[in-house]
Design a protein around this motif. Structure first.
Motif, short mmCIF file in Angstrom:
data_model
loop_
_atom_site.label_atom_id
_atom_site.label_comp_id
_atom_site.label_asym_id
_atom_site.label_seq_id
_atom_site.Cartn_x
_atom_site.Cartn_y
_atom_site.Cartn_z
N GLY A 15 49.46 35.89 -16.65
CA GLY A 15 48.25 36.43 -17.26
C GLY A 15 48.04 37.91 -17.04
N THR A 16 48.96 38.57 -16.32
CA THR A 16 48.81 39.99 -16.02
C THR A 16 49.14 40.87 -17.23
N GLU A 107 62.01 39.10 -17.75
CA GLU A 107 60.58 38.87 -17.57
C GLU A 107 60.36 37.62 -16.74
N GLY A 108 59.76 37.81 -15.57
CA GLY A 108 59.25 36.69 -14.80
C GLY A 108 60.13 36.06 -13.75
N ILE A 109 61.36 36.49 -13.58
CA ILE A 109 62.19 35.93 -12.51
C ILE A 109 61.97 36.77 -11.26
N LYS A 110 61.27 36.18 -10.29
CA LYS A 110 60.81 36.93 -9.12
C LYS A 110 61.73 36.80 -7.91
N ASP A 111 62.24 35.63 -7.65
CA ASP A 111 62.87 35.32 -6.37
C ASP A 111 64.37 35.58 -6.33
N VAL A 112 64.82 36.61 -7.01
CA VAL A 112 66.22 37.00 -7.00
C VAL A 112 66.28 38.48 -6.67
N ALA A 113 67.32 38.91 -5.97
CA ALA A 113 67.47 40.32 -5.60
C ALA A 113 68.07 41.12 -6.76
N TYR A 114 67.24 41.88 -7.43
CA TYR A 114 67.65 42.81 -8.48
C TYR A 114 66.48 43.78 -8.68
N PRO A 115 66.70 44.96 -9.28
CA PRO A 115 65.63 45.94 -9.43
C PRO A 115 64.50 45.42 -10.32
N LYS A 116 63.26 45.59 -9.83
CA LYS A 116 62.10 45.06 -10.54
C LYS A 116 60.96 46.06 -10.57
N LEU A 117 60.10 45.86 -11.55
CA LEU A 117 58.84 46.59 -11.68
C LEU A 117 57.71 45.60 -11.45
N ASP A 118 56.79 45.95 -10.57
CA ASP A 118 55.63 45.12 -10.24
C ASP A 118 54.48 45.54 -11.16
N ILE A 119 54.01 44.64 -12.00
CA ILE A 119 52.92 44.93 -12.93
C ILE A 119 51.63 44.38 -12.32
N ASN A 120 50.58 45.20 -12.29
CA ASN A 120 49.33 44.76 -11.70
C ASN A 120 48.16 45.41 -12.42
N ARG A 121 47.15 44.62 -12.72
CA ARG A 121 45.93 45.10 -13.38
C ARG A 121 44.75 44.90 -12.45
N SER A 122 43.83 45.87 -12.44
CA SER A 122 42.65 45.76 -11.59
C SER A 122 41.76 44.60 -12.03
N VAL A 139 55.73 50.36 -9.24
CA VAL A 139 54.53 49.58 -9.50
C VAL A 139 53.85 50.19 -10.71
N ILE A 140 53.60 49.37 -11.71
CA ILE A 140 52.89 49.80 -12.91
C ILE A 140 51.50 49.20 -12.83
N SER A 141 50.50 50.08 -12.72
CA SER A 141 49.13 49.60 -12.48
C SER A 141 48.13 50.52 -13.16
N GLY A 153 54.97 54.99 -8.50
CA GLY A 153 53.76 54.51 -9.15
C GLY A 153 53.70 55.04 -10.57
N ILE A 154 53.39 54.17 -11.52
CA ILE A 154 53.30 54.56 -12.93
C ILE A 154 52.01 54.00 -13.51
N ASP A 155 51.33 54.82 -14.29
CA ASP A 155 50.08 54.42 -14.93
C ASP A 155 50.36 53.39 -16.02
N LEU A 156 49.75 52.24 -15.90
CA LEU A 156 49.92 51.15 -16.87
C LEU A 156 49.55 51.57 -18.29
N ASN A 157 48.65 52.51 -18.42
CA ASN A 157 48.19 52.93 -19.75
C ASN A 157 48.99 54.09 -20.32
N ASN A 158 50.08 54.50 -19.64
CA ASN A 158 50.89 55.60 -20.12
C ASN A 158 52.29 55.10 -20.48
N LEU A 159 52.43 54.63 -21.71
CA LEU A 159 53.70 54.07 -22.17
C LEU A 159 54.83 55.09 -22.14
#
Length: 175
Positions: A15-16, A107-122, A139-141, A153-159
């Motif tokens: 839902g993020t 998209e969505g595979i969390k529990d494996v070791a590979y480079p990832k971006l963490d998406i988070n909304r306030s 972290v995209i937030s 850190g990357i601004d979620l609203n800056n594509l």
């Protein structure tokens, strides 16, 4: 995983907005002539085949793998033998034609070791994943964060910034 194509995951709680973000990013990357493969994890049973169609009938008859092909697209349907085990990312990658890709997004595979971006909304009160996953490189937030040096850190609203980060990641990977 030993993969010659850059691999980058988008992880977040349900839902993020992972799919929504990818839906906006992919056209921007395609505009840079980036050929993209995507692996989407589903947490539920799904079926892309249509009951009554030939491919559906043949799969239900017992074919373990069905490749439906036309002049516009192909779809490979593989019946997993053990439904208690989550899909293996390395096997999913092997199913792609990686020689034709510049980037594989996951998209969505969390529990494996590979480079990832963490998406988070306030507005989506869930904890950040970067604190427990050393494979998260950014972290995209929508909030400014005090992050460790190893995490961008990357601004979620800056594509544009997100796109630039991914393009830099691809270029760094290919050096």
């Amino acid at each position: 995983m030993n993969n010659s194509t850059p691999l980058l995951g988008f992880v977040a709680y349900s839902g993020t907005g992972k799919t929504t973000l990818l839906e906006k990013l992919i056209p921007k990357l395609r505009a840079q002539n980036i050929q993209i493969g995507l692996i989407k994890h589903a947490h539920h049973n799904f079926d892309i085949d249509i009951p009554g169609k030939d491919s559906y009938r043949l799969r239900k008859a017992g074919a373990q793998q069905v490749l439906v092909a036309s002049n516009t697209r192909q779809a490979l349907i593989i019946e997993n033998q053990n439904i208690e085990i989550e899909p293996d990312l390395a096997q999913c990658i092997e199913s792609l034609q990686t020689d034709k890709l510049d980037l594989i997004l996951v998209e969505g595979i969390k529990d494996v070791a590979y480079p990832k971006l963490d998406i988070n909304r306030s507005t989506h009160a869930q904890p950040f994943m970067y604190q427990d996953d050393s494979n998260i490189i950014a972290v995209i937030s929508d909030v400014k964060l005090d992050l460790p040096e190893s995490v961008t850190g990357i601004d979620l609203n800056n594509l544009e910034d997100i796109t630039d980060f991914i393009l830099l990641y691809i270029n760094t990977f290919n050096k």
